[in-house]
Structures are given as C-alpha cells and as structure tokens.
Design a protein around this motif. Structure first.
Motif, PDB file in Angstrom:
ATOM      1  N   VAL A  35       0.867  -1.184   0.000  1.00 51.34           N
ATOM      2  CA  VAL A  35       0.000   0.000   0.000  1.00 51.34           C
ATOM      3  C   VAL A  35       0.900   1.230   0.000  1.00 51.34           C
ATOM      4  O   VAL A  35       1.744   1.383   0.883  1.00 51.34           O
ATOM      5  N   LEU A  36       0.715   2.076  -0.998  1.00 53.43           N
ATOM      6  CA  LEU A  36       1.442   3.341  -1.076  1.00 53.43           C
ATOM      7  C   LEU A  36       0.477   4.459  -0.727  1.00 53.43           C
ATOM      8  O   LEU A  36      -0.507   4.694  -1.442  1.00 53.43           O
ATOM      9  N   LEU A  37       0.723   5.128   0.386  1.00 51.15           N
ATOM     10  CA  LEU A  37      -0.113   6.255   0.794  1.00 51.15           C
ATOM     11  C   LEU A  37       0.395   7.501   0.074  1.00 51.15           C
ATOM     12  O   LEU A  37       1.492   7.985   0.350  1.00 51.15           O
ATOM     13  N   ALA A  38      -0.416   7.995  -0.879  1.00 52.67           N
ATOM     14  CA  ALA A  38       0.026   9.090  -1.749  1.00 52.67           C
ATOM     15  C   ALA A  38      -1.070  10.128  -1.948  1.00 52.67           C
ATOM     16  O   ALA A  38      -1.194  10.724  -3.017  1.00 52.67           O
ATOM     17  N   ALA A  39      -1.867  10.359  -0.898  1.00 56.14           N
ATOM     18  CA  ALA A  39      -2.977  11.304  -1.020  1.00 56.14           C
ATOM     19  C   ALA A  39      -2.749  12.586  -0.233  1.00 56.14           C
ATOM     20  O   ALA A  39      -3.643  13.421  -0.122  1.00 56.14           O
ATOM     21  N   GLY A  40      -1.542  12.764   0.316  1.00 59.82           N
ATOM     22  CA  GLY A  40      -1.253  13.977   1.084  1.00 59.82           C
ATOM     23  C   GLY A  40      -1.099  15.189   0.176  1.00 59.82           C
ATOM     24  O   GLY A  40      -0.934  15.076  -1.035  1.00 59.82           O
ATOM     25  N   ARG A  41      -1.127  16.365   0.777  1.00 60.80           N
ATOM     26  CA  ARG A  41      -1.054  17.605   0.004  1.00 60.80           C
ATOM     27  C   ARG A  41       0.338  18.215  -0.053  1.00 60.80           C
ATOM     28  O   ARG A  41       0.607  19.062  -0.883  1.00 60.80           O
ATOM     29  N   GLY A  42       1.226  17.842   0.825  1.00 63.38           N
ATOM     30  CA  GLY A  42       2.588  18.378   0.794  1.00 63.38           C
ATOM     31  C   GLY A  42       2.672  19.853   1.146  1.00 63.38           C
ATOM     32  O   GLY A  42       3.410  20.608   0.515  1.00 63.38           O
ATOM     33  N   HIS A  43       1.928  20.268   2.178  1.00 57.60           N
ATOM     34  CA  HIS A  43       1.913  21.682   2.557  1.00 57.60           C
ATOM     35  C   HIS A  43       3.297  22.215   2.922  1.00 57.60           C
ATOM     36  O   HIS A  43       3.676  23.305   2.511  1.00 57.60           O
ATOM     37  N   ARG A  44       4.052  21.441   3.710  1.00 50.48           N
ATOM     38  CA  ARG A  44       5.394  21.898   4.108  1.00 50.48           C
ATOM     39  C   ARG A  44       6.306  22.062   2.904  1.00 50.48           C
ATOM     40  O   ARG A  44       7.182  22.911   2.881  1.00 50.48           O
ATOM     41  N   PHE A  45       6.109  21.223   1.907  1.00 49.35           N
ATOM     42  CA  PHE A  45       6.936  21.258   0.710  1.00 49.35           C
ATOM     43  C   PHE A  45       6.595  22.459  -0.160  1.00 49.35           C
ATOM     44  O   PHE A  45       7.434  22.983  -0.878  1.00 49.35           O
ATOM     45  N   GLY A  46       5.329  22.866  -0.100  1.00 47.60           N
ATOM     46  CA  GLY A  46       4.905  24.014  -0.899  1.00 47.60           C
ATOM     47  C   GLY A  46       4.462  23.637  -2.297  1.00 47.60           C
ATOM     48  O   GLY A  46       4.659  24.389  -3.247  1.00 47.60           O
ATOM     49  N   GLY A  47       3.850  22.471  -2.433  1.00 48.34           N
ATOM     50  CA  GLY A  47       3.378  22.041  -3.750  1.00 48.34           C
ATOM     51  C   GLY A  47       3.281  20.537  -3.823  1.00 48.34           C
ATOM     52  O   GLY A  47       3.376  19.842  -2.810  1.00 48.34           O
ATOM     53  N   ASN A  48       3.112  20.039  -5.030  1.00 51.13           N
ATOM     54  CA  ASN A  48       2.943  18.604  -5.242  1.00 51.13           C
ATOM     55  C   ASN A  48       4.292  17.899  -5.156  1.00 51.13           C
ATOM     56  O   ASN A  48       4.944  17.645  -6.163  1.00 51.13           O
ATOM     57  N   LYS A  49       4.698  17.563  -3.945  1.00 48.52           N
ATOM     58  CA  LYS A  49       6.024  16.977  -3.755  1.00 48.52           C
ATOM     59  C   LYS A  49       6.165  15.607  -4.401  1.00 48.52           C
ATOM     60  O   LYS A  49       7.261  15.212  -4.781  1.00 48.52           O
ATOM     61  N   LEU A  50       5.065  14.874  -4.542  1.00 48.05           N
ATOM     62  CA  LEU A  50       5.172  13.535  -5.119  1.00 48.05           C
ATOM     63  C   LEU A  50       5.512  13.571  -6.607  1.00 48.05           C
ATOM     64  O   LEU A  50       5.979  12.580  -7.157  1.00 48.05           O
ATOM     65  N   MET A  51       5.305  14.706  -7.244  1.00 46.55           N
ATOM     66  CA  MET A  51       5.679  14.843  -8.650  1.00 46.55           C
ATOM     67  C   MET A  51       6.943  15.687  -8.825  1.00 46.55           C
ATOM     68  O   MET A  51       7.353  15.967  -9.949  1.00 46.55           O
ATOM     69  N   ALA A  52       7.568  16.068  -7.725  1.00 46.11           N
ATOM     70  CA  ALA A  52       8.838  16.806  -7.805  1.00 46.11           C
ATOM     71  C   ALA A  52       9.938  15.865  -8.258  1.00 46.11           C
ATOM     72  O   ALA A  52       9.930  14.669  -7.943  1.00 46.11           O
ATOM     73  N   ARG A  53      10.879  16.409  -9.003  1.00 46.41           N
ATOM     74  CA  ARG A  53      12.003  15.599  -9.488  1.00 46.41           C
ATOM     75  C   ARG A  53      13.119  15.571  -8.449  1.00 46.41           C
ATOM     76  O   ARG A  53      13.515  16.593  -7.916  1.00 46.41           O
ATOM     77  N   MET A  54      13.627  14.366  -8.212  1.00 46.03           N
ATOM     78  CA  MET A  54      14.769  14.202  -7.314  1.00 46.03           C
ATOM     79  C   MET A  54      16.044  14.539  -8.075  1.00 46.03           C
ATOM     80  O   MET A  54      16.019  14.767  -9.293  1.00 46.03           O
ATOM     81  N   ASP A  55      17.147  14.554  -7.366  1.00 47.04           N
ATOM     82  CA  ASP A  55      18.438  14.935  -7.932  1.00 47.04           C
ATOM     83  C   ASP A  55      18.787  14.135  -9.189  1.00 47.04           C
ATOM     84  O   ASP A  55      19.330  14.661 -10.138  1.00 47.04           O
ATOM     85  N   HIS A  56      18.430  12.858  -9.219  1.00 49.79           N
ATOM     86  CA  HIS A  56      18.760  12.009 -10.369  1.00 49.79           C
ATOM     87  C   HIS A  56      17.689  12.042 -11.459  1.00 49.79           C
ATOM     88  O   HIS A  56      17.786  11.324 -12.447  1.00 49.79           O
ATOM     89  N   GLY A  57      16.628  12.857 -11.285  1.00 52.23           N
ATOM     90  CA  GLY A  57      15.645  13.071 -12.333  1.00 52.23           C
ATOM     91  C   GLY A  57      14.326  12.353 -12.179  1.00 52.23           C
ATOM     92  O   GLY A  57      13.346  12.722 -12.818  1.00 52.23           O
ATOM     93  N   ASP A  58      14.276  11.303 -11.366  1.00 53.34           N
ATOM     94  CA  ASP A  58      13.027  10.573 -11.173  1.00 53.34           C
ATOM     95  C   ASP A  58      12.095  11.399 -10.285  1.00 53.34           C
ATOM     96  O   ASP A  58      12.540  12.245  -9.513  1.00 53.34           O
ATOM     97  N   ARG A  59      10.808  11.133 -10.393  1.00 54.35           N
ATOM     98  CA  ARG A  59       9.825  11.832  -9.563  1.00 54.35           C
ATOM     99  C   ARG A  59       9.572  11.032  -8.285  1.00 54.35           C
ATOM    100  O   ARG A  59       9.582   9.804  -8.296  1.00 54.35           O
ATOM    101  N   VAL A  60       9.335  11.746  -7.187  1.00 54.55           N
ATOM    102  CA  VAL A  60       9.258  11.147  -5.849  1.00 54.55           C
ATOM    103  C   VAL A  60       8.217  10.031  -5.758  1.00 54.55           C
ATOM    104  O   VAL A  60       8.540   8.892  -5.409  1.00 54.55           O
ATOM    105  N   GLY A  61       6.943  10.336  -6.027  1.00 56.22           N
ATOM    106  CA  GLY A  61       5.876   9.343  -5.872  1.00 56.22           C
ATOM    107  C   GLY A  61       6.028   8.135  -6.778  1.00 56.22           C
ATOM    108  O   GLY A  61       5.951   6.997  -6.305  1.00 56.22           O
ATOM    109  N   PRO A  62       6.243   8.349  -8.082  1.00 53.68           N
ATOM    110  CA  PRO A  62       6.444   7.194  -8.953  1.00 53.68           C
ATOM    111  C   PRO A  62       7.661   6.345  -8.564  1.00 53.68           C
ATOM    112  O   PRO A  62       7.627   5.123  -8.688  1.00 53.68           O
TER     113      PRO A  62
END
Length: 194
Positions: A7-34
């Motif tokens: 089970v992947l819990l991926a319904a949060g809003r990411g308020h502290r991050f300031g946006g859709n953190k699960l779709m943010a790109r990590m240093d190596h280019g992949d997106r967090v949630g995927p």
C-alpha cells in the motif's frame, strides 16, 4: 494462497513542501511518488496506491506502473482514512506493507525482509535504522478489521504503541527507511533528521 499487498499512501497535500512533492524531481531526475511506487511493485506486484482524485499528474504517472489506484475522496480526513480505504479494497490479503509516497529511497532488500517476516508469521513488523523505527510498516491479516476502520492523521500509530510488544523491529542498514521528502532540499537524497 493469499498475498501480502503493498500500500502506497500518496494522497497527502505536501503543505510543508509548498506544492505537489510527489511529482517533484529528485536529484537524479526521477519523480518522488512514482519512484516510491516503483520500488514497492518490484517487490510486491500486488500493490495499491491511494491518491487524491484531483491529482491527475500523479495518477497519470502511476498508471504507467502495474499498481492499482484507489482514490480517496476525502484526503483531508488524514492518513488513517487512506489506509482504511486501501485495506478495504484488499480485504482478502494475507497482510499489508504500508509505504509512504514521499519515501522513495527505501531499498528493495528492506521491503523483501519485511515481507518475508510477515510471510513467516510476524504480526507487526518495521525496519529500525540506527535505533529509530522507520517505514514501511507491515501488518498481518489479523489487523485487517482494525485498519479498515481507521480515520484521522495518526494512521496506525496508536496500534503500534499499544501493541509494541508484538512489533518485530528488523535492524536495517537502509537510511531510506527514515528519509522522506518534506522540503525541496530533501530531493537531493536520503536525509536523516534528528
């Protein structure tokens, strides 16, 4: 034979991050949630991701993976609500390994160790890195009814406290079990906060 369900819990809003953190790109280019979902389905092909109905970018990215999507129509109700939805959607499972969508660095070997303990009869299981309990956390089928009625932001934290003597803590050398993405600087890689 019934399977352990991821089970992947991926319904949060990411308020502290300031946006859709699960779709943010990590240093190596992949997106967090995927990336977190990919790690989970490589070990548990029968996995569910709980998402917000309006998060079309994340849903589109996850549809490219062999993971079942379950929409949480009330994500503001908290993590417990998302967890309950996933458990109800897989009520015949032999157990559940609950992973967080903002923790993409958990190693596959860690996931395999946790699943193996559940398959060998553990009731509750979690990794421990440098003396601190991390994620994901595994629950055997005996907790299905309890989990399916959760709500609020605490998730299953109360259960883990009350049943601490039944929680198998697996020593791990994986810093990913403590590393989540809360701030943009976290995208660089595993960061262990005090």
């Amino acid at each position: 034979m019934r399977n352990i369900v991821g089970v992947l819990l991926a319904a949060g809003r990411g308020h502290r991050f300031g946006g859709n953190k699960l779709m943010a790109r990590m240093d190596h280019g992949d997106r967090v949630g995927p990336a977190a979902a990919r790690q989970l389905v490589r070990v548990l092909p029968e996995s569910i991701a709980v998402v917000r109905p309006e998060d079309t970018m994340l849903k589109q990215a996850l549809r490219e993976l062999p993971i079942r999507l379950v929409e949480n129509p009330h994500p503001e109700a908290g993590m417990g609500d998302s967890l309950a939805l996933a458990v109800r959607a897989s009520a015949d499972a032999a157990g559940w390994l609950i992973a967080l969508g903002d923790m993409p660095w958990v190693q596959q070997e860690t996931l395999r160790q946790l699943v193996a303990r559940l398959q060998c009869g553990a009731s509750l299981v979690a990794p421990v890195y440098q003396g601190r309990r991390g994620h994901p956390v595994g629950f055997s089928a005996e907790w299905g009814d309890y989990l399916s009625h959760l709500s609020g932001d605490a998730g299953a934290r109360d259960l883990l406290t009350v049943e601490a003597d039944r929680l198998e803590q697996i020593p791990s050398g994986d810093p990913g079990v403590l590393s989540d993405v809360d701030h943009r600087t976290d995208l660089l890689g595993p960061v262990i906060r005090p």
